[in-house]
Write an enzyme that holds these catalytic residues in place. Sequence first.
Site, PDB file in Angstrom:
ATOM      1  N   GLY A  12       0.780  -1.237   0.000  1.00 49.20           N
ATOM      2  CA  GLY A  12       0.000   0.000   0.000  1.00 49.20           C
ATOM      3  C   GLY A  12       0.810   1.284   0.000  1.00 49.20           C
ATOM      4  O   GLY A  12       0.344   2.307   0.500  1.00 49.20           O
ATOM      5  N   ASN A  14       1.508   3.021  -2.650  1.00 51.07           N
ATOM      6  CA  ASN A  14       0.791   3.936  -3.543  1.00 51.07           C
ATOM      7  C   ASN A  14      -0.444   4.489  -2.841  1.00 51.07           C
ATOM      8  O   ASN A  14      -0.761   5.671  -2.967  1.00 51.07           O
ATOM      9  CB  ASN A  14       0.407   3.241  -4.855  1.00 51.07           C
ATOM     10  CG  ASN A  14       1.576   3.192  -5.817  1.00 51.07           C
ATOM     11  OD1 ASN A  14       1.924   4.193  -6.446  1.00 51.07           O
ATOM     12  ND2 ASN A  14       2.218   2.032  -5.905  1.00 51.07           N
ATOM     13  N   LEU A  94      -9.833  -8.035 -12.926  1.00 56.11           N
ATOM     14  CA  LEU A  94     -11.180  -7.518 -12.665  1.00 56.11           C
ATOM     15  C   LEU A  94     -12.215  -8.219 -13.527  1.00 56.11           C
ATOM     16  O   LEU A  94     -11.988  -8.449 -14.716  1.00 56.11           O
ATOM     17  CB  LEU A  94     -11.237  -6.017 -12.974  1.00 56.11           C
ATOM     18  CG  LEU A  94     -10.423  -5.077 -12.105  1.00 56.11           C
ATOM     19  CD1 LEU A  94     -10.837  -3.634 -12.389  1.00 56.11           C
ATOM     20  CD2 LEU A  94     -10.562  -5.380 -10.628  1.00 56.11           C
ATOM     21  N   ASN A 108      -5.305   2.411 -13.091  1.00 56.55           N
ATOM     22  CA  ASN A 108      -4.320   1.472 -12.568  1.00 56.55           C
ATOM     23  C   ASN A 108      -2.932   2.091 -12.692  1.00 56.55           C
ATOM     24  O   ASN A 108      -2.685   2.901 -13.575  1.00 56.55           O
ATOM     25  CB  ASN A 108      -4.382   0.175 -13.395  1.00 56.55           C
ATOM     26  CG  ASN A 108      -3.380  -0.863 -12.921  1.00 56.55           C
ATOM     27  OD1 ASN A 108      -3.268  -1.156 -11.735  1.00 56.55           O
ATOM     28  ND2 ASN A 108      -2.618  -1.430 -13.863  1.00 56.55           N
ATOM     29  N   HIS A 110       0.999   1.032 -13.361  1.00 57.78           N
ATOM     30  CA  HIS A 110       1.848  -0.073 -13.806  1.00 57.78           C
ATOM     31  C   HIS A 110       3.309   0.398 -13.771  1.00 57.78           C
ATOM     32  O   HIS A 110       3.608   1.490 -14.251  1.00 57.78           O
ATOM     33  CB  HIS A 110       1.455  -0.509 -15.225  1.00 57.78           C
ATOM     34  CG  HIS A 110       2.266  -1.667 -15.697  1.00 57.78           C
ATOM     35  ND1 HIS A 110       2.033  -2.959 -15.282  1.00 57.78           N
ATOM     36  CD2 HIS A 110       3.345  -1.722 -16.507  1.00 57.78           C
ATOM     37  CE1 HIS A 110       2.929  -3.763 -15.830  1.00 57.78           C
ATOM     38  NE2 HIS A 110       3.739  -3.037 -16.575  1.00 57.78           N
ATOM     39  N   GLU A 148     -11.023  -3.792 -20.959  1.00 56.41           N
ATOM     40  CA  GLU A 148     -11.181  -5.249 -20.847  1.00 56.41           C
ATOM     41  C   GLU A 148      -9.858  -6.004 -20.995  1.00 56.41           C
ATOM     42  O   GLU A 148      -9.758  -7.158 -20.622  1.00 56.41           O
ATOM     43  CB  GLU A 148     -12.184  -5.768 -21.880  1.00 56.41           C
ATOM     44  CG  GLU A 148     -13.637  -5.483 -21.553  1.00 56.41           C
ATOM     45  CD  GLU A 148     -14.091  -4.088 -21.965  1.00 56.41           C
ATOM     46  OE1 GLU A 148     -13.252  -3.292 -22.460  1.00 56.41           O
ATOM     47  OE2 GLU A 148     -15.286  -3.787 -21.779  1.00 56.41           O
ATOM     48  N   ASP A 151      -3.471  -4.140 -19.123  1.00 54.23           N
ATOM     49  CA  ASP A 151      -2.599  -2.965 -19.296  1.00 54.23           C
ATOM     50  C   ASP A 151      -2.791  -2.293 -20.657  1.00 54.23           C
ATOM     51  O   ASP A 151      -1.856  -1.700 -21.202  1.00 54.23           O
ATOM     52  CB  ASP A 151      -1.108  -3.348 -19.136  1.00 54.23           C
ATOM     53  CG  ASP A 151      -0.801  -3.915 -17.759  1.00 54.23           C
ATOM     54  OD1 ASP A 151      -1.459  -3.515 -16.786  1.00 54.23           O
ATOM     55  OD2 ASP A 151       0.106  -4.761 -17.661  1.00 54.23           O
ATOM     56  N   ALA A 180       8.554   7.835  -9.698  1.00 52.63           N
ATOM     57  CA  ALA A 180       7.458   7.892 -10.678  1.00 52.63           C
ATOM     58  C   ALA A 180       6.094   7.564 -10.063  1.00 52.63           C
ATOM     59  O   ALA A 180       5.203   8.405 -10.036  1.00 52.63           O
ATOM     60  CB  ALA A 180       7.761   6.960 -11.849  1.00 52.63           C
ATOM     61  N   GLU A 181       5.926   6.345  -9.544  1.00 52.89           N
ATOM     62  CA  GLU A 181       4.587   5.912  -9.115  1.00 52.89           C
ATOM     63  C   GLU A 181       3.943   6.851  -8.094  1.00 52.89           C
ATOM     64  O   GLU A 181       2.797   7.262  -8.255  1.00 52.89           O
ATOM     65  CB  GLU A 181       4.655   4.508  -8.519  1.00 52.89           C
ATOM     66  CG  GLU A 181       5.054   3.457  -9.527  1.00 52.89           C
ATOM     67  CD  GLU A 181       5.015   2.057  -8.935  1.00 52.89           C
ATOM     68  OE1 GLU A 181       4.135   1.752  -8.138  1.00 52.89           O
ATOM     69  OE2 GLU A 181       5.904   1.261  -9.294  1.00 52.89           O
TER      70      GLU A 181
HETATM   71  C1  GRF Z   1       3.425  -1.153  -7.489  1.00 53.22           C
HETATM   72  O1  GRF Z   1       4.688  -1.408  -7.996  1.00 53.22           O
HETATM   73  C2  GRF Z   1       2.450  -0.914  -8.611  1.00 53.22           C
HETATM   74  O2  GRF Z   1       3.039  -0.346  -9.720  1.00 53.22           O
HETATM   75  C3  GRF Z   1       1.988  -2.298  -8.925  1.00 53.22           C
HETATM   76  O3  GRF Z   1       1.955  -2.967  -7.685  1.00 53.22           O
HETATM   77  C4  GRF Z   1       2.852  -2.347  -6.771  1.00 53.22           C
HETATM   78  C5  GRF Z   1       2.060  -1.999  -5.554  1.00 53.22           C
HETATM   79  O4  GRF Z   1       2.836  -1.531  -4.499  1.00 53.22           O
HETATM   80  N1  GRF Z   1       0.760  -2.264  -9.680  1.00 53.22           N
HETATM   81  P1  GRF Z   1       2.148  -0.909  -3.223  1.00 53.22           P
HETATM   82  O5  GRF Z   1       1.191  -1.922  -2.641  1.00 53.22           O
HETATM   83  O6  GRF Z   1       1.434   0.358  -3.638  1.00 53.22           O
HETATM   84  O7  GRF Z   1       3.271  -0.611  -2.274  1.00 53.22           O
END
Ligand code: GRF
Length: 209
Positions: A12, A14, A94, A108, A110, A148, A151, A180-181
């Site tokens: 978690g 993100n 999903l 999402n 990625h 559907e 990615d 990045a994320e």
């Molecule tokens: C992240 O690397 C995200 O890109 C991928 O799953 C991971 C989740 O990490 N889809 P977290 O649970 O947010 O730490």
Amino acid sequence: MLRTAVLVSGGGTNLQAIIDGVRDGQITNTELVKVISNKAGVKALERAEKAGIPTAVVSKKGYASIEEFNDALLSAIDDASPDLIVLAGFLVVLPEKLVKKYSNKIINIHPSLIPSFCGVGYYGLRVHEEALKRGVKVTGATVHFVDEGCDSGPIILQKAVEIQQDDTPEILQKRVMEQAEWKIMPKAIDLIANGRVTVVDRKVKVDLR
Ligand code: GRF
């Protein structure tokens, strides 16, 4: 206010970036209404509880068939009446019914620059292992709408991250998250919450002002 539900399966981080973004005002017009996990006891749930966000666990283990699990997941989401569903490390394919019902309302994250290193089987460390194996010099992360396919939905934001000579998959994974994320996911939510994202012909137009 954009009613936002976040779906998680693990750490978690993100989700934490989203919680912090809402708290710090980097994400505006957004209310985190529910965090749903397909696994009990994960750190992501702890983070949600600490932030005072209602949580739910919908685990495959609790249901006799995948159909029953899918229906339970859909109703856990419907109960929150979300305007946006965020997949933040949600390791479940999903159900089609869900994707159709919430078309262009599910996003999402990625951990690569789609269309590189994505699709079936590309999740977690595998993504970074493959990037290192191929020897690319730049990777990154992508926030996209969920359709559907795997990615394959319209891309909202991407951010590049440089690969260093002695990167391991673990080191690279961490850098992609940090650089990045955790930046583009909160940003994408803020853009959506402020009506600055539109989908035209399966392509996203972002009003950058
Ligand atoms: C992240 O690397 C995200 O890109 C991928 O799953 C991971 C989740 O990490 N889809 P977290 O649970 O947010 O730490």
